[in-house]
Structure formats: structure tokens, C-alpha cells
Design a protein around this motif. Structure first.
Motif, PDB file in Angstrom:
ATOM      1  N   GLN A  64       0.848  -1.194   0.000  1.00  0.00           N
ATOM      2  CA  GLN A  64       0.000   0.000   0.000  1.00  0.00           C
ATOM      3  C   GLN A  64       0.884   1.245   0.000  1.00  0.00           C
ATOM      4  O   GLN A  64       1.031   1.935   1.011  1.00  0.00           O
ATOM      5  CB  GLN A  64      -0.947  -0.027   1.203  1.00  0.00           C
ATOM      6  N   SER A  65       1.455   1.526  -1.150  1.00  0.00           N
ATOM      7  CA  SER A  65       2.333   2.689  -1.280  1.00  0.00           C
ATOM      8  C   SER A  65       1.556   3.976  -1.043  1.00  0.00           C
ATOM      9  O   SER A  65       0.450   4.146  -1.573  1.00  0.00           O
ATOM     10  CB  SER A  65       2.948   2.730  -2.683  1.00  0.00           C
ATOM     11  N   PRO A  66       2.102   4.910  -0.269  1.00  0.00           N
ATOM     12  CA  PRO A  66       1.414   6.185  -0.039  1.00  0.00           C
ATOM     13  C   PRO A  66       1.306   7.023  -1.307  1.00  0.00           C
ATOM     14  O   PRO A  66       0.511   7.958  -1.356  1.00  0.00           O
ATOM     15  CB  PRO A  66       2.289   6.882   1.014  1.00  0.00           C
ATOM     16  N   GLY A  67       2.092   6.688  -2.334  1.00  0.00           N
ATOM     17  CA  GLY A  67       2.017   7.435  -3.580  1.00  0.00           C
ATOM     18  C   GLY A  67       1.056   6.853  -4.589  1.00  0.00           C
ATOM     19  O   GLY A  67       0.876   7.413  -5.672  1.00  0.00           O
ATOM     20  N   SER A  68       0.407   5.732  -4.246  1.00  0.00           N
ATOM     21  CA  SER A  68      -0.473   5.053  -5.195  1.00  0.00           C
ATOM     22  C   SER A  68      -1.889   4.945  -4.655  1.00  0.00           C
ATOM     23  O   SER A  68      -2.097   4.702  -3.461  1.00  0.00           O
ATOM     24  CB  SER A  68       0.057   3.649  -5.508  1.00  0.00           C
ATOM     25  N   ALA A  69      -2.854   5.118  -5.541  1.00  0.00           N
ATOM     26  CA  ALA A  69      -4.256   4.936  -5.164  1.00  0.00           C
ATOM     27  C   ALA A  69      -4.616   3.464  -5.066  1.00  0.00           C
ATOM     28  O   ALA A  69      -5.692   3.118  -4.573  1.00  0.00           O
ATOM     29  CB  ALA A  69      -5.161   5.621  -6.189  1.00  0.00           C
ATOM     30  N   HIS A  70      -3.743   2.590  -5.568  1.00  0.00           N
ATOM     31  CA  HIS A  70      -3.974   1.157  -5.506  1.00  0.00           C
ATOM     32  C   HIS A  70      -3.179   0.543  -4.350  1.00  0.00           C
ATOM     33  O   HIS A  70      -2.057   0.941  -4.068  1.00  0.00           O
ATOM     34  CB  HIS A  70      -3.542   0.473  -6.804  1.00  0.00           C
ATOM     35  N   GLY A  71      -3.765  -0.435  -3.718  1.00  0.00           N
ATOM     36  CA  GLY A  71      -3.101  -1.187  -2.660  1.00  0.00           C
ATOM     37  C   GLY A  71      -3.920  -2.421  -2.379  1.00  0.00           C
ATOM     38  O   GLY A  71      -5.096  -2.500  -2.754  1.00  0.00           O
ATOM     39  N   ARG A  72      -3.306  -3.399  -1.748  1.00  0.00           N
ATOM     40  CA  ARG A  72      -3.986  -4.665  -1.537  1.00  0.00           C
ATOM     41  C   ARG A  72      -4.072  -4.995  -0.052  1.00  0.00           C
ATOM     42  O   ARG A  72      -3.332  -4.467   0.765  1.00  0.00           O
ATOM     43  CB  ARG A  72      -3.232  -5.794  -2.245  1.00  0.00           C
TER      44      ARG A  72
END
Length: 454
Positions: free
Chosen positions: A345-353
Motif C-alpha cells: 500500500q504505497s502512499p504514492g499510489s491509489a492502488h493497494g492490496r
């Protein structure tokens, strides 16, 4: 200074004893094979020159792909209709890509400078690296391990599961197969007061980087989040750093985890993080290999998911079946933990699992016959004198790709989609209407892959 525990390992080709023959390599007294170091990490592959060549070629390909992306960004900059903010973003994006390529080359200097003797092609095929393993495979794990994984709790969540599973502490000798960028191995080493940890992986990028970071270096590396949350998140310069450097007791090894080159019964514990369902080797043989390297009453700690996405449906194992195979491989399951945790769940990405992990601790209670060497490719590819089987898969492949090849070959810059459907549809037994839809779907897919972007 070379301080690798050679007593733990054996020759991956003949299982003979290894010794340091000179400053730049170790060698086998039995089969006379020499194995180089990358940095000061032993490179123990059965055909070391083949593995070196594979990863060198892979680095070249990675740099070429980055260069192509930079070219596409620069081409986009030539458009007249760009906003000022677009121009600024694209310019900075291209510079970040260039710096990322330079960083990869710096990290992998030992790969580029290692000597490479002549290659026996027939032996190389038996040592082929699976297609799922590339320099850029699982790249997000690097940033999770040594940057934002502490901020969002991912690293701590993984360690807490291990603490639920393992009661023995301290541990003497730990093997980590598929260590990757090594954060879980590092955390386990510290939390369980391990005297000697050996982190083993196939990918030179991850271990060479981990060696520097765990040794105390701060390494800057650009991240390119999958779904940027804002204009600044298309490229983020991350500072990779370990919470506390480790100077002793933590070692690294480049080797094939499916054919681990270790002496019999030398480890008190084996940790397999996100490993057993990723490798192409069947657990029925893999688990016996884990048994072989463990001491009596040694611990096997498995951590990760249980998703066996294999083309053979019988090998899409359930968690219950994995437990059954482990018990048939000389293990007694002591504890199982199933828990959902945040994942990448990268803070720079809207995607995460969020991953449902299936983890367990097992004790070796019986010896089992170790399996033979695992070979990734079928025998008819390894022995050029054997007949190639005529399978339904080959026939399907030929039909599908023959269909696509004829469509692409008929494109001449003049014909429309409708004209192609009218011309080729009858050859495939399709009406013009069905051919129009089928050809349109295929060409749409080609367009969406980006290969027509020019």
C-alpha cells in the motif's frame, strides 16, 4: 573481507565440498567448478556463467525499456496543446527515469564486472531461470521493505505473525529462501536473536541492494507508483534505509531456492516468505528439500499467501492440502495463523492490496528421501533427440496465432476493418458480421497494449 560460512553450503553441481580458492571465487574440489562472488556474495548456481549471462541480459533489457519510456515521454513533450504543469511533470518524469536507470546500473556494478567463462548451452538449459523472475519482478517490495512499509505498518504486521508462530528464541542458524529485499529476514534475525542468518535469493538486484542498506547505507531510489495519487506521485524519490545497521551474523547467498545448495541437516530453522506458491516446483518435492536441510526438530516457518495459480488444476492446492503435503514430508504442524494484512500500500499510489496470509510453523519429526534435482524445462527441450509431444496446447497455439498473423499480414495501410473482415472472414468460417467483431476485438487489444503508440 570474506567471512561467509562455507560449511553450510555444497557445490550446486555435484554436492561436493566448497573452499575459497582465491579472493574472487570459491571452488569445488570434486568437479573443479569455480563460483564467483558478486560483491562479496557467493554466486552458487549449477551453471554460474549461464545465470550471470541471464541477469546481465535482463539488466540490458531493463535499461532499454526505461530508455523507450523516456523517448515516449519526450515525444509527448512535443505536443503543442500541453498545459504548463504537464510540461513540468513530463520533464521531471523523464529525469527521474534517467536517474532510476543510473541507480540500477550502480547497484548492479558487481554483476557487470564479474568474469564470465564460456558457456555449455546444454547444461544451461537445465539451469534455466523461470520466466517469472526478472530484475523488475516485485520491485514494489524494495520500497515497502526499506521506506514506507514502516510508516503504514506493513513490516510490523508481518513480524507480528511470525511472533505468533514461533516461540523458540534465540535461534542458532536460520535459512531464508526467497529473501528478496530482506526486510522480513532482517526483522526475524533481530526479533529472535538469531546467531547466523543466511538470506538466499535468485535476483541480484535485491540482495546487492539489501546488503548495502542493512550494512548502514542510505540508498536513494525513485519509485513510480502504479496509480499516482497526484502530480507529485508519478515519481517519488525514496530514501531506502534500515532502522538499525547489522554488522555481524547476517549473510547473503545467490542460489536457486528450488535446488538449494546446502549441506544436510545444518539449519535450526528455515523461513519461506511468499515463496512456496510462487516457485514452479511442486510442493511435494519442494517440502522434502526443506526437510533435508533442517536438523532433527528443526523449525520450518512459512509466511505469505497460499495461491497456487498453476495451469494444471490438480496443482492449485488448498491450504488443507498444503498441510497434508507438509505432514507427508516429515513435518508436524505446530501452529497455523490465517490473517489479513496490508500489502504493498504505497502512499504514492491509489492502488493497494489486503492479503489473506496463510502462515504456519512446522517441526521436522522424521527424515524423508530427498528429491532429485528440479529441472524447470521438460526433457524434450533438454534432449534434442527426443520427440516433441503433439499436445492440444500446441495445436491451439498454432490456430490462434495463425489467425492473428493473417490479420496483421493483411494490413497494408489502405484496407479498412470492414474490408479485412470481408476478405478474411470466409477463410475462418466467419460471417462478415462475426469477423468484424472478432477482428475488431483483436485490434483493440493490440492498440490497448500500447504497441501502436508511435
Amino acid at each position: 573481507m570474506f567471512d561467509f560460512p562455507l560449511f553450510l553450503v555444497r557445490c550446486p553441481k555435484c554436492e561436493g565440498a566448497l573452499s575459497q580458492s582465491k579472493e574472487s571465487d570459491v571452488s569445488c574440489g570434486a568437479c573443479k567448478t569455480s563460483y564467483p562472488f558478486l560483491g562479496n556474495i557467493p554466486w552458487l548456481f549449477a551453471v554460474p556463467e549461464h545465470a550471470l549471462g541471464f541477469w546481465r541480459d535482463n539488466l540490458k533489457l531493463q535499461i532499454q525499456q526505461i530508455d523507450q519510456e523516456i523517448t515516449q515521454i519526450q515525444k509527448a513533450l512535443q505536443k503543442d496543446s500541453l498545459l504548463t504543469t504537464q510540461k513540468q511533470r513530463l520533464k521531471k518524469w523523464a529525469e527521474a527515469k534517467k536517474e532510476f536507470a543510473r541507480s540500477l546500473e550502480r547497484i548492479l556494478v558487481p554483476l557487470s564486472t564479474a568474469s564470465q567463462p564460456s558457456l555449455d548451452t546444454s547444461l544451461a538449459l537445465r539451469d534455466k531461470i523461470p520466466m517469472t523472475q526478472r530484475l523488475g519482478s516485485y520491485l514494489e517490495n524494495i520500497y515497502r521493505d526499506w521506506s514506507w512499509g514502516d510508516e503504514n505498518g506493513e513490516n510490523e504486521a508481518a513480524l507480528e505473525i511470525l511472533k505468533e508462530l514461533v516461540e523458540t528464541s534465540p535461534l542458532s542458524q536460520l535459512l531464508v529462501l526467497g529473501a528478496g529485499a530482506c526486510r522480513l529476514a532482517y526483522d526475524f534475525h533481530r526479533a529472535f536473536q538469531v546467531t547466523l542468518t543466511l538470506a538466499c535469493d535468485i535476483n541480484p538486484l535485491y540482495l546487492l541492494l539489501a546488503q548495502e542498506v542493512i550494512g548502514g547505507a542510505a540508498k536513494p531510489l525513485y519509485e513510480f507508483p502504479l496509480a499516482p495519487t497526484d502530480g507529485k506521485s508519478f515519481f517519488v524519490r525514496r530514501d531506502l534505509k534500515a532502522p538499525t545497521p547489522l554488522k555481524e551474523g547476517f549473510h547473503y547467498l545467490f542460489a536457486d531456492g528450488m535446488n538449494p545448495p546446502f549441506s544436510e541437516g545444518v539449519f535450526d530453522a528455515v523461513l519461506t516468505p511468499w515463496f512456496i506458491d510462487i516457485v514452479p516446483q511442486d510442493p511435494i518435492s519442494l517440502f522434502k528439500r526443506l526437510n533435508y536441510v533442517l536438523k532433527p526438530k528443526g523449525k520450518w516457518i512459512n509466511f505469505g499467501s497460499c495461491y497456487f495459480n498453476h495451469p494444471d488444476f490438480s496443482r492449485r492446492y488448498s491450504p488443507e492440502e498444503i498441510i497434508e503435503i507438509a505432514e507427508a514430508s516429515g513435518f508436524k504442524i505446530q501452529k497455523v495463523v490465517k490473517k489479513k494484512i496490508p500489502y504493498l500500500q504505497s502512499p504514492g499510489s491509489a492502488h493497494g492490496r489486503v492479503e489473506q496470509t496463510f502462515s504456519f510453523c512446522a517441526e521436522k519429526i522424521a527424515e524423508v528421501e530427498p528429491p532429485g534435482r528440479f529441472v524447470y524445462l521438460p526433457e524434450w527441450l533438454l534432449d534434442p533427440t527426443l520427440p516433441i509431444p503433439k499436445t492440444a496446447g500446441f495445436m491451439q497455439f498454432a490456430a490462434i496465432h495463425g489467425f492473428y498473423t493473417q490479420i496483421v499480414s493483411a494490413i497494408d495501410g489502405q484496407k479498412s476493418l470492414e474490408a479485412l473482415a470481408n476478405e478474411l472472414g470466409p477463410h475462418f468460417g466467419l460471417t462478415p458480421e462475426d469477423a468484424l467483431q472478432s477482428f475488431g476485438r483483436f485490434l483493440t487489444k493490440v492498440h490497448e497494449t500500447g504497441v501502436l503508440f508511435s
